[in-house]
Design an enzyme around this catalytic site. Structure first.
Site, PDB file in Angstrom:
ATOM      1  N   ASP A 130       6.163  -0.775  -5.098  1.00 16.85           N
ATOM      2  CA  ASP A 130       4.775  -1.289  -4.436  1.00 16.85           C
ATOM      3  C   ASP A 130       4.579  -2.779  -4.702  1.00 16.85           C
ATOM      4  O   ASP A 130       3.993  -3.133  -5.805  1.00 16.85           O
ATOM      5  CB  ASP A 130       3.807  -0.428  -4.475  1.00 16.85           C
ATOM      6  CG  ASP A 130       3.714   1.114  -4.131  1.00 16.85           C
ATOM      7  OD1 ASP A 130       5.202   1.413  -3.819  1.00 16.85           O
ATOM      8  OD2 ASP A 130       2.828   1.743  -3.959  1.00 16.85           O
ATOM      9  N   LYS A 193       0.592  -0.952   2.854  1.00 15.61           N
ATOM     10  CA  LYS A 193      -0.264  -0.265   1.993  1.00 15.61           C
ATOM     11  C   LYS A 193      -1.530  -1.040   2.198  1.00 15.61           C
ATOM     12  O   LYS A 193      -1.338  -2.295   2.005  1.00 15.61           O
ATOM     13  CB  LYS A 193       0.450   0.015   0.677  1.00 15.61           C
ATOM     14  CG  LYS A 193      -0.381   0.576  -0.520  1.00 15.61           C
ATOM     15  CD  LYS A 193       0.092   0.658  -1.675  1.00 15.61           C
ATOM     16  CE  LYS A 193      -0.661   0.865  -2.797  1.00 15.61           C
ATOM     17  NZ  LYS A 193       0.092   1.204  -4.006  1.00 15.61           N
ATOM     18  N   LYS A 229       0.287   3.502   4.013  1.00 15.72           N
ATOM     19  CA  LYS A 229      -0.121   4.311   2.553  1.00 15.72           C
ATOM     20  C   LYS A 229      -1.562   3.729   2.385  1.00 15.72           C
ATOM     21  O   LYS A 229      -1.542   2.695   2.119  1.00 15.72           O
ATOM     22  CB  LYS A 229       0.909   4.050   1.605  1.00 15.72           C
ATOM     23  CG  LYS A 229       0.202   4.348   0.084  1.00 15.72           C
ATOM     24  CD  LYS A 229       1.217   4.220  -0.988  1.00 15.72           C
ATOM     25  CE  LYS A 229       0.594   4.352  -2.308  1.00 15.72           C
ATOM     26  NZ  LYS A 229       1.674   4.082  -3.392  1.00 15.72           N
TER      27      LYS A 229
END
Length: 293
Positions: A130, A193, A229
């Protein structure tokens, strides 16, 4: 990159409409189990320790000993220094190990240091990375700098999947969220995300809807699926179910799996478990009847 404008009023009204859907008991149970399976169970604090990571991994594999039908979560998300330990603990369980990288949460280091961070996490066994984008470069119009960094990180990921964190709370407008989403996708993101969880506002339904619509547009143009996400601030089962409704009505059933949709959360799982206990027993369970992590 051409500028795409977003109708703020329409987006916010559409996002609010997903909260009005009625979900019946059987569907609610299925939805809660699905939410549990989509969670990236996260600990990203300065006080993280081996004991905290061990506790997190145990809960990720078996969320509740009294509800053995609840699936394991999608992943545990930890800092790079804890990746090797997490991999050992979840080995063979089906739980993936995700690691934040690129000087999370600020991203304020040079690219060489960011790539070293990523490579170390991948070498330690991370299944997913991430990364945070360079918001300063993005907001000053240096889009090529941001895109080049994402491509370099993608290459450093090797076989690990890349989730690109936009930190939407710092992007200021929905138009910027679209631009950043498109940029991340074109540069190789497997997932986009919303947030690090360290900046407010973090995930919101309107921002997530804008990102889902960008994914939808990309899919219609190319046939390529991109994951999503939302992270930060989603702490109740009720809110999570609203997000699932939004995903279903925007992208369709194909995205309703942990392969394509995740919740970044630390406390959401506990509320899901409390709601499942209530559905099973007809009684509310006290918060202290589920473990913190």
């Amino acid at each position: 990159m051409p500028i795409r404008t977003v109708d703020k009023v329409a987006v916010e009204a559409r996002a609010a409409s997903f909260k009005t859907r009625s979900i019946k008991k059987a569907s609610k149970r299925q939805g809660l189990l699905l939410v549990a399976s989509m969670i990236d169970l996260t600990t990203l604090e300065g006080k993280d320790s081996a004991a905290k990571v061990q506790s997190l991994c145990r809960k990720a594999i078996l969320p509740d000993a009294g509800l053995t039908h609840v699936p394991h979560v999608a992943a545990v998300c930890v800092y790079p220094r804890w990746v090797e330990l997490a991999c050992e603990l979840v080995s063979g369980s089906g739980v993936k190990v995700a690691s934040v990288a690129t000087a999370f949460p600020s991203g304020q280091v040079d690219l060489k240091t960011k790539l070293t961070d990523v490579k170390a996490a991948v070498k330690a066994g991370a299944d997913e990375i991430d990364m945070v984008i360079h918001r300063g470069a993005f907001l000053s119009g240096q889009y090529q700098v941001v895109a080049d960094e994402i491509r370099a990180v993608k290459e450093a990921c090797d076989q690990a999947h890349l989730k690109v964190i936009l930190e939407t709370g710092e992007l200021e407008t929905y138009d910027n969220v679209v631009r950043a989403s498109e940029l991340a996708i074109s540069a190789g993101a497997d997932f986009i995300k919303t947030s690090t969880g360290k900046v407010q506002p973090a995930a919101t339904m309107p921002v997530t809807l804008v990102m889902l619509e960008t994914i939808r547009s990309h899919f219609l143009a190319t046939g390529q699926m991109i994951g999503m996400k939302p992270a930060g601030g989603i702490s109740t089962a009720k809110d999570a179910l609203h997000y699932l409704v939004m995903v279903k009505e925007t992208l369709g059933d194909a995205w309703l799996t942990a392969d394509w949709f995740r919740f970044g959360a630390s406390s959401l799982l506990n509320d899901v478990l409390l709601q499942l206990h209530r559905l099973e027993s007809g009684q509310y369970t006290a918060h202290y009847d589920v473990t913190e992590s």
